[in-house]
Design a protein around this motif. Structure first.
Motif: not given
Length: 747
Positions: A98-105, A144-158
């Motif tokens: 929604m503009g926050q860059g999720t689909y790149t980071s 939401g809640g500014s959680t996306t990178i925090r939630a994805a950081f480890e699982p997506m790397r794994r």
């Protein structure tokens, strides 16, 4: 996004169906149980259509407590990674852009460990499915809640590391060499001793037969190739050339459109309406009448809007016909006087206040705030006898599906929801009222119908950031140190409605976020909350608790610094025990030229906060004109958000959030008269224009801490920095937002 649309870097869905805890920054995640139920990370590998398909678990964090232990497969969602024969990597994205860059980071996380170039990664929207795609920090499918990178950081790397190990294992088996003699690089497996090389696309069948790794070692930060480097956003080309599809762009065959008008008074109802004037308009085919709304269906939006304008509905204003803002504020003050539930009570506040060398009492009031995202609310629906199909942009995909099922009267498994890019969310698209209303209208229309809210409907029927009435008392000792702090918050609880299990014993963890743990050493501190629900509907707004609490805390600490006769920056530094807090303060002040002389009616203000897992300090420099108008000239920010994935995105989020927050601090409010919201469009609910923007300077401090959120801290911290700067420039202290231009003109 439609299934037949493929964009570079973006693809449609084509498959079936200990600081953060101390400070209470994750109001949802912090309430999850401490124990972590885990299962095998990789759930399977198959070869489908020539592509390697990996299922992997996102169970990197605790799940919400359940009444009974769930089956093993229910502990976490599955997401899917596909590698095509041409080496293209497609990931099904559990979060929404929604503009926050999720689909790149997030693709950067996957590409880092998978050892592929970021340009080879495509993203597709996930379908609604809490079982597979839940946000592991929040427990269901939500962005939401500014959680996306925090939630994805480890699982997506794994996920990337696991796929890489299987591909390396496949190549090593083909060559008859040890896997540890091979390495992956740029989408291929290399065997340096022999110089052999195989692209991933040539290894898919063999990789699918590799055993699933039970665990994988992730790269150390020193080996990062992508994480921490600026990356061009994958969604930019499609947004520039117009091929990116938002919810409002959905056009299934046979589509008609509807313009709607809801009861103008809060809680009002429709007595009746004559549809004839609208039906006489060319292109209008139908008028849909509900108990609280009338909608005009037409071949195109122009005809629908003209037909709607021709109607003269008879409205019953209902119980709030005489309601105004003054009455709402009186009710909140009365509720505050009744006391509150204690969120924190350390030391003896009353004794400390009684013995203080100096004492200060203050009342702060923050208004209801409007979302007004660039893309107004809209939803396209096709309700049939046995199924319902929905096209929408939403932050809560499974909740949207449930709302559509309830409104259509169909079982949830008969409802299909296609998610799209969001033209702004700010928390408004965490709500599903617009989806339910669109389905209610579409039930009376044959074929797909797009329901679009006008800007006026979007503002006057928003779900608003709660208003707050805060009473704060503080005391200083003879050395000018804070020895007593009493903060009582009164206002609406969004959590109580939105996530009832988290509202416990009269406390909303969101409302007190940023207040219960101020970043200062306070021997005696009491924080209370009094829940008070106004007639206006309330919702999340780009950081509900911190957007009000950081203003109150940082304004009041500034007032105490003035009372003590101290420099506001030094006052904070002397009483902020956390080294990360002091580091961001010092960096922001140094970059802003704190202490350097300024002309008359110009000033600098500073604010410090810990929000959403990130430390942030901001210095705002303002000038105040003789007519009381305020212009922010410079905004200097220092951020410690832990490990940074894409620094460009972090800076954009901090600065974009600050613009959003500046607009609110200078102009933002939703006021009520005769039971109606007075604001209707950007003429009376303005946002900053390009020529009004300050000069930004955003500095990211290196950090080895876990990633923090960045979507909301910039919004939360800018209002106190601005108000403190205005006081420095004029001597006028702001305790009520938006800024009072008339009072500043008299200064």
């Amino acid at each position: 996004m439609d299934r037949d649309t493929a964009l570079p870097g973006f693809a449609p869905a084509d498959h079936a169906a200990d600081h953060a805890a101390e400070h209470g920054t994750d109001h949802l995640a912090a309430n999850a149980p401490a124990s972590r139920a885990r299962r095998r990370f990789l759930t399977g590998a198959t070869l489908a259509g020539g592509s390697l398909v990996l299922g992997f678990s996102l169970d990197a964090a605790a799940r919400p407590a359940a009444s009974a232990p769930p089956a093993e497969a229910d502990f976490a969602p599955d997401a899917f990674l596909r590698i095509a024969p041409d080496g293209t990597v497609t990931m099904t994205m559990p979060y929404v852009e929604m503009g926050q860059g999720t689909y790149t980071s997030i693709p950067m996380l996957l590409a880092e460990e998978l050892e592929v170039d970021l340009a080879r990664v495509r993203v597709e929207h996930a379908p609604p499915d809490d079982a597979r795609y839940a946000n592991p920090l929040l427990g269901f499918q939500v962005t939401g809640g500014s959680t996306t990178i925090r939630a994805a950081f480890e699982p997506m790397r794994r996920a990337g590391a696991s796929a890489r190990r299987m591909l390396v294992g496949a190549a090593a088996a083909r060559w008859g060499v040890a896997p540890d003699s091979c390495r992956a690089e740029h989408g291929a497996v290399l065997h340096p001793p022999s110089g052999r090389r195989l692209a991933y696309g040539a290894l898919l069948a063999e990789a699918a037969r590799q055993p699933l790794p039970d665990s994988v070692a992730l790269k150390p930060a020193s080996a990062f190739r992508l994480i921490g480097t600026p990356a061009r956003r994958l969604d930019t080309p499609a947004k520039v050339n117009g091929t990116a599809l938002y919810g409002i762009d959905a056009r299934p065959p046979g589509l008609r459109v509807a313009a709607l008008m809801q009861a103008p008074a809060i809680g009002g109802r429709l007595r009746g309406v004559d549809p004839a004037p609208a039906l006489a308009m060319r292109g209008v085919s139908q008028v849909v009448v509900l108990d609280d709304c009338v909608a005009v269906v037409a071949a195109h939006m122009g005809a629908a809007r003209k037909g709607l304008a021709a109607l003269r509905p008879d409205w019953d204003d209902g119980p709030n016909a005489g309601l105004d803002s003054a009455a709402i504020w009186r009710d909140m003050a009365a509720a505050s006087a009744r006391g509150g539930v204690k969120a924190r009570d350390d030391g003896d506040v009353d004794a400390a206040l009684a013995g203080a060398a100096q004492r200060l009492d203050a009342v702060y009031q923050l208004p209801f705030l409007i979302h007004a995202a660039m893309e107004p609310l809209n939803c396209t629906v096709d309700v049939r006898a046995d199924a319902c199909e929905v096209w929408v942009g939403t932050q809560v995909l499974t909740r949207a599906r449930a709302a559509a099922a309830e409104a259509s009267g169909l079982p949830v498994e008969r409802v299909t929801v296609h998610n799209h890019l969001l033209g702004g969310g700010f928390g408004r698209r965490l709500e599903i009222d617009s989806v339910a209303l669109a389905v209610r209208i579409a039930r009376q229309v044959k074929g797909p119908l797009k329901v679009v809210w006008s800007r006026e409907e979007d503002i006057r029927h928003d779900m608003y950031r709660p208003a707050f009435h805060d009473v704060v008392r503080g005391g200083l000792d003879a050395d000018g140190r804070v020895v007593a702090w009493h903060h009582r918050i009164t206002g609406s609880s969004v959590i109580r409605r939105w996530a009832p299990p988290l509202y416990r014993d009269g406390l909303d963890p969101e409302v007190i976020d940023g207040a219960d743990r101020p970043p200062y050493a306070l021997a005696s501190v009491r924080v209370e909350y009094q829940n008070h629900e106004p007639p206006l509907p309330t919702a999340f707004w780009r950081g509900v608790g911190p957007t009000h609490n950081l203003f109150v805390v940082e304004s009041f600490i500034d007032e105490l610094a003035v009372l003590a006769g101290r420099d506001p920056l030094r006052f904070r530094l002397d009483q902020a025990p956390d080294p990360r807090a002091r580091a961001v303060l010092e960096r922001a002040a140094a970059e802003a030229g704190w202490g350097q002389p300024l002309p008359a009616r110009a000033g600098r203000g500073v604010a410090l906060g810990f929000a959403f897992g990130s430390w942030i300090a901001m210095v705002c420099e303002v000038e105040v004109a003789s007519d009381g108008s305020v212009r922010a000239r410079r905004v200097t920010t220092a951020v410690d958000c832990g490990v940074v994935v894409n620094p460009d995105t972090v800076r954009a989020q901090i600065e974009g959030g600050a613009i959003f927050g500046l607009s609110a601090a200078l102009h933002g409010q939703a006021t009520v008269r005769d039971g109606r919201i007075e604001q209707s469009n950007f003429h009376d609910a303005p946002v900053l224009r390009m020529n009004e923007l300050p000069r930004f300077s955003t500095h990211l401090l290196p950090s080895e801490a876990a990633p923090g959120g960045v979507g909301e801290p910039g919004t939360a911290i800018v209002a106190p920095a601005l108000a403190n700067a205005v006081r420095a420039a004029t001597g006028v202290r702001t305790r009520r937002l938006p800024l009072d231009r008339a009072a500043l003109a008299q200064a």
